[in-house]
Scaffold this motif. Sequence first.
Motif, mmCIF file in Angstrom:
data_model
loop_
_atom_site.group_PDB
_atom_site.id
_atom_site.type_symbol
_atom_site.label_atom_id
_atom_site.label_comp_id
_atom_site.label_asym_id
_atom_site.label_seq_id
_atom_site.Cartn_x
_atom_site.Cartn_y
_atom_site.Cartn_z
ATOM 1 N N LYS A 245 0.838 -1.209 0.000
ATOM 2 C CA LYS A 245 0.000 0.000 0.000
ATOM 3 C C LYS A 245 0.873 1.260 0.000
ATOM 4 O O LYS A 245 0.521 2.270 -0.625
ATOM 5 N N VAL A 246 1.997 1.222 0.691
ATOM 6 C CA VAL A 246 2.922 2.360 0.659
ATOM 7 C C VAL A 246 3.459 2.546 -0.761
ATOM 8 O O VAL A 246 3.587 3.684 -1.250
ATOM 9 N N ILE A 247 3.774 1.460 -1.430
ATOM 10 C CA ILE A 247 4.253 1.536 -2.817
ATOM 11 C C ILE A 247 3.171 2.139 -3.713
ATOM 12 O O ILE A 247 3.449 3.005 -4.565
ATOM 13 N N ALA A 248 1.930 1.703 -3.498
ATOM 14 C CA ALA A 248 0.815 2.247 -4.281
ATOM 15 C C ALA A 248 0.641 3.744 -4.004
ATOM 16 O O ALA A 248 0.360 4.534 -4.922
ATOM 17 N N LEU A 249 0.816 4.130 -2.736
ATOM 18 C CA LEU A 249 0.692 5.539 -2.367
ATOM 19 C C LEU A 249 1.785 6.366 -3.038
ATOM 20 O O LEU A 249 1.542 7.492 -3.493
ATOM 21 N N ALA A 250 2.989 5.793 -3.143
ATOM 22 C CA ALA A 250 4.094 6.504 -3.804
ATOM 23 C C ALA A 250 3.769 6.736 -5.278
ATOM 24 O O ALA A 250 4.038 7.821 -5.821
ATOM 25 N N LYS A 251 3.197 5.740 -5.934
ATOM 26 C CA LYS A 251 2.830 5.893 -7.344
ATOM 27 C C LYS A 251 1.712 6.928 -7.483
ATOM 28 O O LYS A 251 1.711 7.736 -8.420
ATOM 29 N N GLU A 252 0.781 6.901 -6.552
ATOM 30 C CA GLU A 252 -0.345 7.824 -6.580
ATOM 31 C C GLU A 252 0.110 9.274 -6.401
ATOM 32 O O GLU A 252 -0.381 10.189 -7.075
ATOM 33 N N MET A 253 1.063 9.507 -5.509
ATOM 34 C CA MET A 253 1.496 10.871 -5.185
ATOM 35 C C MET A 253 2.598 11.386 -6.103
ATOM 36 O O MET A 253 2.826 12.590 -6.197
ATOM 37 N N GLY A 254 3.317 10.487 -6.752
ATOM 38 C CA GLY A 254 4.367 10.902 -7.674
ATOM 39 C C GLY A 254 5.455 11.709 -6.991
ATOM 40 O O GLY A 254 5.978 11.318 -5.929
ATOM 41 N N ASP A 255 5.772 12.874 -7.555
ATOM 42 C CA ASP A 255 6.862 13.701 -7.026
ATOM 43 C C ASP A 255 6.556 14.281 -5.653
ATOM 44 O O ASP A 255 7.465 14.741 -4.945
ATOM 45 N N GLU A 256 5.302 14.276 -5.248
ATOM 46 C CA GLU A 256 4.928 14.817 -3.945
ATOM 47 C C GLU A 256 5.178 13.825 -2.803
ATOM 48 O O GLU A 256 5.082 14.185 -1.641
ATOM 49 N N PHE A 257 5.508 12.594 -3.143
ATOM 50 C CA PHE A 257 5.733 11.559 -2.127
ATOM 51 C C PHE A 257 7.079 11.797 -1.439
ATOM 52 O O PHE A 257 8.133 11.773 -2.067
ATOM 53 N N GLN A 258 7.029 12.067 -0.133
ATOM 54 C CA GLN A 258 8.255 12.364 0.623
ATOM 55 C C GLN A 258 8.452 11.447 1.832
ATOM 56 O O GLN A 258 9.296 11.716 2.687
ATOM 57 N N VAL A 259 7.668 10.398 1.941
ATOM 58 C CA VAL A 259 7.762 9.488 3.087
ATOM 59 C C VAL A 259 9.188 8.966 3.224
ATOM 60 O O VAL A 259 9.816 8.552 2.243
ATOM 61 N N ARG A 260 9.705 8.983 4.460
ATOM 62 C CA ARG A 260 11.098 8.600 4.696
ATOM 63 C C ARG A 260 11.285 7.115 4.964
ATOM 64 O O ARG A 260 12.385 6.588 4.802
ATOM 65 N N GLY A 261 10.221 6.432 5.426
ATOM 66 C CA GLY A 261 10.425 5.030 5.745
ATOM 67 C C GLY A 261 9.157 4.336 6.171
ATOM 68 O O GLY A 261 8.078 4.938 6.259
ATOM 69 N N ILE A 262 9.297 3.042 6.429
ATOM 70 C CA ILE A 262 8.211 2.236 6.971
ATOM 71 C C ILE A 262 8.657 1.666 8.307
ATOM 72 O O ILE A 262 9.855 1.544 8.581
ATOM 73 N N ARG A 263 7.658 1.325 9.148
ATOM 74 C CA ARG A 263 7.982 0.697 10.438
ATOM 75 C C ARG A 263 7.295 -0.642 10.553
ATOM 76 O O ARG A 263 6.093 -0.776 10.296
ATOM 77 N N LEU A 264 8.076 -1.644 10.939
ATOM 78 C CA LEU A 264 7.585 -2.994 11.233
ATOM 79 C C LEU A 264 7.635 -3.195 12.731
ATOM 80 O O LEU A 264 8.667 -2.936 13.358
#
Length: 453
Positions: A245-264
């Motif tokens: 879902k994070v990958i999908a969100l990155a594709k959705e937001m394009g250049d506006e995607f600035q998320v630094r990481g994921i947490r497990l």
Amino acid sequence: MKQINSWVNDANSSLLTDLYQLTMLQAYWELGMEQESVFSLFVRRLPENRNYLVAAGLEDVLRYLESICFDQGALESLRALQLFSDDFISWLGAFRFTGAVYAMKEGTPFFENEPVLEVVAPLPQAQLVETFIMNQIHFQTLAATKAARVINAAHGKTVLDFGLRRMHGTDAGMKAARAFYIAGVGATSNVLAGCEYGIPVAGTMAHSFVQAHDDEMEALRNFTKVHPQTILLVDTYHPLEGVKKVIALAKEMGDEFQVRGIRLDSGDLAQLAVESRKLLDEAGLESIGIFVSGNLDEYSLEGIFRADAPIDGLGVGTRMGVSMDCPTVDFVYKMAAYDDKGRIKTSPGKETYPGQKQVFRQEENGKAVFDILGQWGEEIPGRPLLSLVMEKGRRLAPGDLEQSRAHCTDALSRLPEQVLGNEPAKPGYEVRISPRLEQARRECVRQYAGKLT
């Protein structure tokens, strides 16, 4: 009904002591026993699962010693106990600490029988402050030591303190955050500690934020809108699906995607990190870091990094916060001199050394090889570890947290590798006794023996 104020503050900290300190104090006062004394704070034996300890808590001790007094409220509380004479309570009204303190710098690794701190003061003063000194140095040393072990096991990865919610009270939560930072922890989730001490603060998001939404994707999207450079929690339901879902969100937001990481935060963190890294890299998100948390400590980190897990940061909570595998250590505060005479204990297993002391660290090629415990004023080669930090009841210099942190990093780097590891060091680090100090102890034993026969 009396209103209860359960918070310790400068006004009532003089009462944060064991009753026998005050009963002894009255006896000392009535007997006129107010000559200078020396008390040493040290650890008799290291715990089996600790090869060293890291000194911490000195700043709180010095602040306490500078401010300790019995205000009217404290005097009335003592009077209500009906255990002390009016004259003694009046004498307490003028009580101040006027002595000297010699101590190791915060962040200094030390070993058994080495004084972390020595108080040189009139006997009643040195006696009264025992409980508070032990309380602060004991806990903060445990916290700093546990954190140092976690940092060593993290192999250079950033470690964050997530332990506040399960620590043993608010004072512990504050003091531990500071001790962790001295030992090398990068930031804390404790906002008050960050504001009070100037420690970096960090955090991500909780599962409840995801649960509050009807759809996980919607939750990730909404949180990112508010905090664009956040770290997203992906394991509320299924970790790898969360990563997708994070990958999908990155594709959705394009250049506006600035998320630094994921947490497990659950499951086999090493394996999940490997699989998550693969998914992220295949999606062209190599810059997205992987942050893990959940029941971490130096032991679990050994397994995670043995598996070569691609982890960039660690959130360590309960096990570090309460020093779970070592919740206590054998700290003692013992009289070493009174009225210009050395004083010792000779009880089996609890023997002490007389007089004011110094610890000399011997080094070869920048690495510590052994310590020598000697008398204060002895000329022994090596790095002296104790220095005068308070004189006439006033500290000589303000504390500097960043300097303590840098000192800790440097001092730990000088210890032998086997001492820094999680397993018991064989052989352990050696502490030798100088011939002069040993001779002084023998003379005290001989004098005591003459009086006891």
